[in-house]
Enzyme design. Structure first.
Site, short mmCIF file in Angstrom:
data_model
loop_
_atom_site.label_atom_id
_atom_site.label_comp_id
_atom_site.label_asym_id
_atom_site.label_seq_id
_atom_site.Cartn_x
_atom_site.Cartn_y
_atom_site.Cartn_z
N GLU A 121 79.94 68.51 11.44
CA GLU A 121 80.85 69.39 12.19
C GLU A 121 82.32 69.13 11.87
O GLU A 121 83.14 70.05 11.88
CB GLU A 121 80.61 69.23 13.69
CG GLU A 121 79.26 69.76 14.17
CD GLU A 121 78.11 68.83 13.86
OE1 GLU A 121 78.34 67.69 13.41
OE2 GLU A 121 76.95 69.24 14.07
N HIS A 130 72.87 69.01 24.18
CA HIS A 130 72.98 70.39 23.69
C HIS A 130 73.61 71.29 24.75
O HIS A 130 74.04 72.40 24.44
CB HIS A 130 71.61 70.96 23.32
CG HIS A 130 71.05 70.41 22.04
ND1 HIS A 130 70.54 69.14 21.94
CD2 HIS A 130 70.94 70.96 20.81
CE1 HIS A 130 70.12 68.93 20.69
NE2 HIS A 130 70.36 70.03 19.99
#
Lengths: 323, 321
Positions: free
Chosen positions: A54, A123
């Site tokens: 990321e 998540h």
């Protein structure tokens, strides 16, 4: 008007903007795998898979944005943004200012969060307020299919970094979306129900719970106004204040936790600028200060539901007006 | 200054290094007086800046870090506007909003300077990607960082993406043996960052980072290769940070013998002695260069001192485009 799923409008928005502007490109983990129609139409150079990293995905978007491109990056789940904080916060948010205005960063970061998939706290973590608290960024979190499309198109055209948070429970919900070109300006709230007695302020999935609560309240003789913030930064302060001045009561509802959340900002805003209009204390209904649980009943208990909103509104309307 | 793909004259390399040294010595003096906060010098590392930057073309882009004065000056930055920036003056390259640690000068192609160690590594692939997607643009990107940044995770992410996506980046690692207050030998299992770069599949070289001519030759060769293949390459300049992490820093943690050994290989002395030995430089010429550099820096300091501070209304500008 055509009825389309939220996921469908996101795809439409991206395709329309890529068609319109050759500087728009999209990359991220699985982007080219999942969005084959974009690869087919726009080519592999503009629709790219990336390593699962990321930091470099976000950093590459920042560097590309400063160099004339308009990247959209999909970082998947909002907690993964932790790996991209330097690039988003220190680079995208600050380097325009720190360079005296030499660069601009037209980029969009997509990230999902929220209860609904029982995926657990790594998540599911509504981190949108972190970015509201960081200078130089814009933050949106829509609730309806039409707004997903219109806000995403506006975000892609914006010359600033936009965090586009997607409530994952909404992806398969459908809604009417105008067939013609549809843009929703950043920084403008929507009044979904007009009302006189209490204002319900929310964003993302809890907007729908506020609408359901307003329906219930209407049956009980209480007229609730529902405001969907849509953009958290810039925040439509005028819309919030105008509504509270009409109703004198406000309940702020969001799934993110309470401490230093968007609701705290709304409450402070009202206290600072519309205190004289208040007939009852500001109420906040939020997720708790816990990691999001996975178990379905616990995950649902995490999120403020319509019955809690009804109860809070009734309490405020029943409260004695300030002398 | 001139930028050219032709080899610069050794005298030009020497003068560039002397200018960088004089600039940083002036800043050290100002910092000692307390009015240049955050100054990080590159004293002893000037050959990397002079050698690499002079191997680039005006079409190329440079990303650098908190030890950036050399890269900017070698690129032709105005030392007056640089010192003004350090002092927080309106005439600085960033209107006084950067200070010394993150000066960018887009007009010179020095973009997105970041003081976050490894920040430039995270941004370089995007800058390079934009160049590959602009028809007719054969510019490359030079990203300067140190051995400290090589220990950040994003170093590996950046090199990996550059290889996979074939991005035209010249990674320049100035291995100066110091990562803030920690010696490189405490943080890495091997002496050279090149080994990591090679493992990622880049063409990777080390060069004597105190020999400006050698650095220039290596950088020119790698830049030409990047231009020809579109693939990234890696150059490690082996050098030494002869001053502290920032100013002031008494370097109590530095081995005096190690420091002395590197100071004996000072890049300016090294080149000047070589040029003197083969008759390309004499005392008169050296004095002439020294005087020119001195005058430039004196003028720069005077300009910066005379420059106004920004209006406080500037606090709120340049946040959003």
């Amino acid at each position: 008007m055509p009825v389309i799923t939220v996921n469908g409008t996101i795809s439409q928005a991206i395709a329309e903007e890529m068609r319109r502007d050759p500087s728009v490109l999209m990359f991220g983990e699985g982007v080219a795998t999942k969005r084959r129609e974009l690869v087919a139409e726009f080519g592999a150079a503009r629709v790219r898979n990336t390593p699962l990293a990321e930091g470099i995905i976000a950093g590459t978007a920042v560097g590309a944005a400063a160099s004339g491109l308009r990247p959209i990056v999909d970082l998947l789940f909002a907690p993964f943004l932790c790996f991209a904080m330097d690039e988003i916060v220190n680079s995208a948010g600050k380097l325009r200012y720190m360079s005296g205005g030499q660069f601009k960063f037209p980029l969009v970061v997509l990230a999902m969060s929220g209860a609904g998939w029982t995926v657990g706290a790594q998540h599911n973590h509504n981190v949108e307020a972190w970015f509201v608290h960081s200078p130089g960024l814009k933050v949106v979190m829509p609730s309806s299919a039409a707004d997903f499309k219109g806000l995403l198109k506006a975000a892609i055209r914006d010359d600033n970094p936009v965090l586009f948070f997607m409530d994952l429970a909404l992806g398969y919900q459908s809604g009417e979306v105008p067939a013609a070109e549809h843009l929703v300006p950043l920084g403008r709230a929507a009044t979904l129900r007009a009302g006189r007695d209490v204002t319900l302020v929310s964003y993302a999935k809890t907007v729908h719970y506020c609408v359901a609560a307003a329906d219930t309240l209407a049956g009980q003789g209480i007229s609730a106004e529902v405001i969907d913030l849509r953009s958290l930064k810039p925040l439509d302060e005028a819309a919030i204040l105008a509504s509270v001045r009409r109703t004198g009561r406000v309940v702020v509802v969001h799934e993110a936790s309470r401490l230093c959340g968007v609701g705290a900002e709304v409450a402070a805003l009202v206290a600072e600028h519309a205190f004289d209009a208040l007939q009852a204390p500001v109420r906040r209904l939020t997720g708790p200060d816990t990691p999001a649980p996975s178990s379905w009943p616990l995950e649902q208990a995490f999120v403020p539901q319509a019955d809690a909103i009804v109860a809070a509104a009734r309490e405020l309307v029943g409260a004695r007006a300030y002398a | 200054m001139q930028h050219s793909e032709q080899a610069p004259s050794p005298l030009a390399l020497l003068e560039t290094m002397m200018l960088i040294r004089a600039y940083e010595e002036a800043l050290v003096g100002i910092a000692a007086g307390g009015s240049a906060p955050g100054t990080c010098t590159s004293v002893g590392q000037e050959a990397a800046a002079a050698g690499v930057v002079r191997a680039l073309t005006p079409r190329d882009r440079i990303l650098t870090n908190h030890r950036s004065a050399g890269h900017l000056l070698a690129r032709g930055a105005d030392p007056g506007r640089m010192i003004a920036e350090v002092l927080g003056k309106r005439t600085g390259y960033c209107k006084g909003k950067s200070g010394s640690l993150h000066i960018s000068a887009a007009e010179l192609g020095v973009v997105l300077t970041s003081t976050i160690v490894g920040g430039e590594l995270s941004l370089a692939p995007g800058v390079a990607l934009a160049r590959t997607m602009t028809p007719g643009d054969d510019g490359i990107v030079a990203a300067f960082f140190g051995d400290g940044a090589a220990c950040e995770g994003v170093f590996h992410e950046s090199l990996n993406l550059a290889v996979v996506w074939k991005l035209p980046i010249l990674y320049v690692c100035e291995n100066n043996e110091w990562q803030a207050f920690v010696h490189r030998r405490e943080t890495m299992p091997m002496a050279h960052v090149r080994d990591w770069a090679a493992a990622h599949g880049l063409v990777a070289e080390t060069v004597d980072g105190n020999d400006a001519e050698a650095v220039h030759a290596a950088a020119a060769r790698l830049a030409a290769r990047i231009r020809a293949t579109g693939e990234p390459a890696f150059l490690e300049t082996l050098t030494y940070r002869t001053r502290g992490h920032y100013e002031p820093d008494d370097q109590f943690y530095v081995d005096p013998a190690e420091l002395a050994a590197w100071q004996a290989r000072d890049p300016i002395e090294l080149l000047a002695n070589r040029l003197r030995a083969d008759g390309r430089l004499d005392d008169a010429r050296l004095a002439q260069i020294r005087a020119r550099v001195r005058a430039l820096i004196d003028e720069a300091v005077a300009f910066a001192n005379a420059s106004p501070y920004p209006d406080t209304a500037e606090l709120f500008t340049d946040v959003y485009a």
